[in-house]
Design an enzyme around this catalytic site. Structure first.
Site: not given
Ligand code: SF4
Length: 393
Positions: A117, A130, A137, A370
């Site tokens: 994204e 962004c 992740c 996100c």
């Molecule tokens: S906020 Fe979300 S994208 Fe960022 S490190 Fe943590 S799990 Fe990963």
């Protein structure tokens, strides 16, 4: 107190063999040096290579040109040679949603069919993009929707900078060759706050941001680029040395017990270790403050005691605290703090001498939190597939 020895950072992604793409190489994402070597490898005389890189670089990163045939200050033969060996290719936009507030959210497909994204947020004095650094992740921050998606792989430098370029395309802000290249800056700032932990993809993120900052290319000031990390302590000093951009920390809690749950990487590098790394951050000054991001979760981290603890913890660090009303997603285990609670928290932080802007939720109608768009699109695809299966198609 001496820190207990930590296990080395291991990441599945590093062990996944990457298929080397066949066919013409993509010039997007190459450093000047890599481009020079690539040109020489296909027969460009060494003496000319640096100049050729300068010319191609300007076509790609100043004027947004993709077609070698249009690079008119290069000889016809050289253009044909380029077309034979190289492409100038960006990730593909799968979908674009525009919010009533002007926020644009893109779902973008990269090599291998993976999707990430990208969100563009226009404001009166700037336009912030962004961008994502990983597909999914490895970290599992419990308030974050991306954290529910498994890490698939790191983005390449070309895929990271490609996000900036494709949004410039969409905003139609490449200047006409010969025109004043500073005339328009709809996309003026970059934040590495999208999907993924950028410091777990350090080299590619660094190389992409060097392209963004190249003064004879996209030419974004290092102070207009902010890298947001959940706190990968060993890489924090490198960020200042090798990228030189601004730093933001996904902080979100004032005790290790709470931060262990919200940002589990805290179990490896706790608040004390993180703050020590930030105090030593080489670029720290009043004009280059660290942003502490703090998502406001009802009854979890939003009490007056939390606010007082927060200002005590960061004492002495030139900082700005960005309070983020939680952008709820379906199935999220948290609720957004009330406006009154956020205001009370902000007042305490402000009274202690810190700027504490409350981030205005943007693009809520297009799922700008996100990771949300990707999941929703996957769900929609699945149900279409199910419908097709039921119908025997
Ligand atoms: S906020 Fe979300 S994208 Fe960022 S490190 Fe943590 S799990 Fe990963």
């Amino acid at each position: 107190m001496a820190e207990a020895p930590k296990a080395p950072i291991t990441q599945d992604v590093l062990t996944i063999p990457r298929k080397i793409p066949e066919g013409p190489a993509n010039l997007i994402g190459m450093s000047r040096e890599q481009m020079r070597a690539a040109l020489i490898a296909v027969g460009t005389p060494e003496k000319q290579a640096k100049m050729r890189v300068g010319q191609i670089w300007q076509w790609i990163y100043v004027w947004g040109m993709r077609d070698f045939a249009e690079m008119t200050n290069l000889s016809k033969d050289f253009r044909a040679q380029l077309a034979e060996h190289f492409v100038v290719a960006l990730p593909e936009v799968v979908s674009k949603n525009v919010s009533t507030d002007g926020t644009r959210k893109y779902l973008v497909r990269i090599a291998g069919g993976h999707e990430v994204e990208v969100v563009y947020i226009p404001e009166t004095d700037r336009g912030t993009l962004c961008i994502s650094s990983q597909v999914g992740c490895t970290l599992t921050c419990s308030f974050c929707h991306t954290g529910t998606q498994k890490l698939v792989r790191n983005l390449t430098a070309g895929e990271v900078i490609g996000q900036v370029m494709l949004v410039r395309d969409d905003l139609d802000e490449w200047p006409t060759p010969g025109a004043n290249k500073e005339a328009q800056r709809l996309l003026s700032n970059i934040v590495l706050m999208g999907m993924g932990e950028p410091l777990y993809n350090f080299d590619n993120v660094r190389d992409a941001m060097k392209i963004a900052m190249d003064p004879e290319g996209l030419s974004l000031s290092r102070r207009r680029i902010t890298l947001s990390t959940s706190g990968i302590v060993p890489e924090i000093a490198r960020t200042a040395d090798e990228i030189g951009c601004m730093l933001a920390i996904s902080f979100h809690a004032t005790t290790d017990a709470v931060r262990d749950t919200l940002v589990p990487i805290n179990k490896r590098w706790n608040i004390e270790a993180l703050l020590a790394a930030l105090r030593a951050y080489p670029r720290l000054s009043n004009s280059e403050r660290i942003t502490f991001e703090y998502v406001m979760l009802d009854g979890v981290n939003d009490s007056d005691a939390d606010a007082h603890r927060l200002v005590a913890l960061i004492k002495g660090i030139p900082a700005k605290i960005n309070l983020i009303p939680f952008n709820e997603w379906p199935g999220a285990p948290y609720k957004r703090s009330s406006n009154n609670r956020i205001r009370a928290f902000s007042d305490i932080v402000y009274a202690a001498g810190y700027a504490s802007p409350v981030r205005k939720p943007r693009g809520e109608d297009i799922m700008a939190a996100c990771g949300q768009l990707k999941s929703a699109t996957e769900r929609a695809r699945k149900s279409r597939a199910e419908i097709a299966a039921e119908a025997g198609i």
